[in-house]
Design a protein around this motif. Structure first.
Motif, PDB file in Angstrom:
ATOM      1  N   LEU A 140      64.683 -16.236  -6.524  1.00  0.00           N
ATOM      2  CA  LEU A 140      63.352 -16.057  -5.931  1.00  0.00           C
ATOM      3  C   LEU A 140      63.223 -14.618  -5.441  1.00  0.00           C
ATOM      4  CD1 LEU A 140      60.695 -17.470  -5.055  1.00  0.00           C
ATOM      5  CD2 LEU A 140      61.769 -17.849  -2.831  1.00  0.00           C
ATOM      6  N   HIS A 142      60.879 -11.805  -3.639  1.00  0.00           N
ATOM      7  CA  HIS A 142      59.746 -11.563  -2.734  1.00  0.00           C
ATOM      8  C   HIS A 142      59.035 -10.301  -3.224  1.00  0.00           C
ATOM      9  CE1 HIS A 142      58.322 -11.714   1.716  1.00  0.00           C
ATOM     10  NE2 HIS A 142      57.443 -11.065   0.970  1.00  0.00           N
ATOM     11  N   CYS A 167      57.249 -14.253  -6.193  1.00  0.00           N
ATOM     12  CA  CYS A 167      56.387 -14.912  -5.215  1.00  0.00           C
ATOM     13  C   CYS A 167      55.626 -13.872  -4.400  1.00  0.00           C
ATOM     14  CB  CYS A 167      57.227 -15.795  -4.290  1.00  0.00           C
ATOM     15  SG  CYS A 167      56.263 -16.708  -3.080  1.00  0.00           S
ATOM     16  N   TYR A 169      54.229 -13.548  -1.142  1.00  0.00           N
ATOM     17  CA  TYR A 169      54.105 -14.023   0.244  1.00  0.00           C
ATOM     18  C   TYR A 169      53.152 -13.159   1.067  1.00  0.00           C
ATOM     19  CZ  TYR A 169      58.039 -17.267  -0.293  1.00  0.00           C
ATOM     20  OH  TYR A 169      58.859 -18.299  -0.697  1.00  0.00           O
ATOM     21  N   TYR A 173      46.930 -13.936  -4.691  1.00  0.00           N
ATOM     22  CA  TYR A 173      47.409 -13.938  -6.068  1.00  0.00           C
ATOM     23  C   TYR A 173      46.767 -12.878  -6.966  1.00  0.00           C
ATOM     24  CZ  TYR A 173      43.332 -16.238  -8.187  1.00  0.00           C
ATOM     25  OH  TYR A 173      42.083 -16.516  -8.662  1.00  0.00           O
ATOM     26  N   LYS A 195      55.490 -18.171  -8.292  1.00  0.00           N
ATOM     27  CA  LYS A 195      55.081 -19.087  -7.230  1.00  0.00           C
ATOM     28  C   LYS A 195      53.928 -18.442  -6.479  1.00  0.00           C
ATOM     29  CE  LYS A 195      56.614 -21.235  -2.905  1.00  0.00           C
ATOM     30  NZ  LYS A 195      57.720 -21.333  -1.919  1.00  0.00           N
ATOM     31  N   PRO A 197      52.024 -18.990  -3.286  1.00  0.00           N
ATOM     32  CA  PRO A 197      52.044 -19.797  -2.057  1.00  0.00           C
ATOM     33  C   PRO A 197      50.657 -20.331  -1.709  1.00  0.00           C
ATOM     34  CG  PRO A 197      53.302 -17.784  -1.756  1.00  0.00           C
ATOM     35  CD  PRO A 197      52.584 -17.646  -3.071  1.00  0.00           C
ATOM     36  N   CYS A 221      56.308 -22.262 -13.439  1.00  0.00           N
ATOM     37  CA  CYS A 221      55.480 -22.221 -12.234  1.00  0.00           C
ATOM     38  C   CYS A 221      56.049 -23.196 -11.217  1.00  0.00           C
ATOM     39  CB  CYS A 221      54.029 -22.584 -12.564  1.00  0.00           C
ATOM     40  SG  CYS A 221      52.935 -22.623 -11.117  1.00  0.00           S
ATOM     41  N   THR A 223      55.347 -24.854  -7.604  1.00  0.00           N
ATOM     42  CA  THR A 223      54.356 -25.091  -6.559  1.00  0.00           C
ATOM     43  C   THR A 223      55.016 -25.815  -5.392  1.00  0.00           C
ATOM     44  OG1 THR A 223      53.648 -27.243  -7.444  1.00  0.00           O
ATOM     45  CG2 THR A 223      52.531 -25.286  -8.281  1.00  0.00           C
ATOM     46  N   ASP A 224      54.579 -25.492  -4.183  1.00  0.00           N
ATOM     47  CA  ASP A 224      55.157 -26.107  -2.986  1.00  0.00           C
ATOM     48  C   ASP A 224      54.895 -27.606  -2.932  1.00  0.00           C
ATOM     49  OD1 ASP A 224      56.352 -23.876  -1.636  1.00  0.00           O
ATOM     50  OD2 ASP A 224      54.332 -23.142  -1.223  1.00  0.00           O
ATOM     51  N   GLU A 338      67.078 -18.140  -2.923  1.00  0.00           N
ATOM     52  CA  GLU A 338      66.534 -17.016  -2.161  1.00  0.00           C
ATOM     53  C   GLU A 338      67.719 -16.293  -1.548  1.00  0.00           C
ATOM     54  OE1 GLU A 338      63.156 -16.057   1.248  1.00  0.00           O
ATOM     55  OE2 GLU A 338      63.649 -18.128   0.721  1.00  0.00           O
TER      56      GLU A 338
END
Length: 366
Positions: A140, A142, A167, A169, A173, A195, A197, A221, A223-224, A338
């Protein structure tokens, strides 16, 4: 008869006068009508405002009709082009939906995740009796900028990771899309996941479908929240996400969040699932996603989810350690790690990542 002769010319003259007057009125009405046509067609100061003769009027009308016919042809050409593009998109969407196949544990472990994903021809009993490859390791990242993301991808690849998941964060997007395009351009063969968020699959898949049609391939992809409700027989929200996935035309791997951590009760994240219901949640999730993804780390919890998944791959995501990987890899097929992502540059810890990958390979189940 003589006494009628003076009356005949008078009557005839009146009739001629009436005909002339009618012709004049008809001509005036025609002129007004033509001027209205010009006004409607947008004739400005350079347009004809009056007509000197009927010939000029006819020529002007012919000119305008030719212009209108040309405009109609251009509009038809544009409509045909738009229709052709739409039909092409529909064909791609249908093709993706018909060729998409269900993944098994074998398709996700090791380097198999990088290749074409096809259903295994072996049955579950045969697969269970053979040695499985080590779990795949996705890193992952950041994402902050394109250069920072590219640098992190290099660290992950040099450490031996299977792929990466970017991702966003710190921003929405739309700012992430140029980063994805740039990373894909730098690493054409990279297993690249994303991802977004706060976005579920119904919101993320159309974005990925558009990227795919423009030539930017996104392989996965995460997704949470896959919108799985373990307390309900019917899964309307998950059904909607599946429908949007089919309509989007995106053909990548769907990592759906199930039974994730949500200490603050955020409605956009997963709802709390008791340990006794984890098996059912995973079973429901396996019907809608390629890989059931959770942040649980307790061996008992993962064992319950493994049972519910059956042959559907199971992934664990989070700030994992070597001990976590060694303990859970028997039941897990993929780890989304992560690792690092600290400091202003949010750089991946390459040394820690190498230790995690080495632990996964050393403790590969048989």
């Amino acid at each position: 008869r003589d006494h009628r002769r003076p009356w005949v010319p008078l009557r005839l003259s009146r009739w001629v006068s009436w005909v002339a007057k009618s012709a004049k009125m008809a001509r005036m009405e025609k002129t007004d009508s033509l001027q209205n046509v010009y006004a409607t067609l947008g004739a400005g100061d350079g347009g004809v405002s009056t007509m000197d003769s009927l010939e000029n009027e006819d020529e002007a009308i012919d000119s305008k009709l030719c212009f209108m016919a040309s405009a109609d042809r251009e509009d038809k050409w544009l409509r045909d082009c738009a229709m052709e593009a739409a039909l092409t998109d529909v064909a791609e969407i249908v093709s993706t939906a018909t060729t998409r196949r269900q993944l098994t544990r074998e398709n996700v472990r090791g380097d198999a995740l990088k290749g074409p994903w096809q259903s295994s021809s072996r049955d579950a009993s045969t697969a269970a009796g053979d040695k499985l490859e080590p779990p795949s390791i996705l890193v992952l990242i950041h994402a902050l900028t394109s250069d920072q993301s590219v640098a992190n991808v290099r660290v992950a690849m040099e450490a031996g990771a299977t792929g990466v998941v970017l991702c966003n964060y710190d921003f929405d997007y739309p700012q992430m899309l140029p980063i994805l395009r740039n990373v894909r351009g730098e690493f054409p063969k990279l297993f690249l996941g994303v991802k977004f968020p706060g976005l579920n699959g119904a919101e993320a898949f159309p974005i990925l479908g558009k990227l795919a049609r423009e030539g930017t391939r996104i392989d996965a992809c995460w997704t949470d929240n896959a919108q799985i409700n373990h307390q309900s027989v019917y899964q309307e929200r998950a059904d909607h996400i599946e429908s949007m996935r089919t309509q989007s035309g995106w053909g990548g791997v769907y990592f759906g969040g199930v039974a994730g951590s949500n200490p603050r009760g955020n409605p956009r994240l997963c709802q709390h699932v008791p340990t006794g219901d984890l098996c059912r949640s995973a079973e429901l999730g396996s019907q809608y996603m390629d890989v059931v993804c959770t942040c649980k780390r307790e061996a008992l919890e993962i064992a319950h989810m493994r049972k519910g998944c059956g042959e559907t791959p199971l992934a664990v995501a989070g700030a994992l350690t070597e001990a976590d990987v060694s303990q859970l890899m028997k039941d897990c097929d993929c780890f989304v790690v992560e690792c690092g992502n600290t400091g202003p540059e949010k750089m991946v810890d390459g040394a820690a990542l190498q230790r995690i990958i080495a632990a996964a390979r050393a403790a590969a189940p048989s």
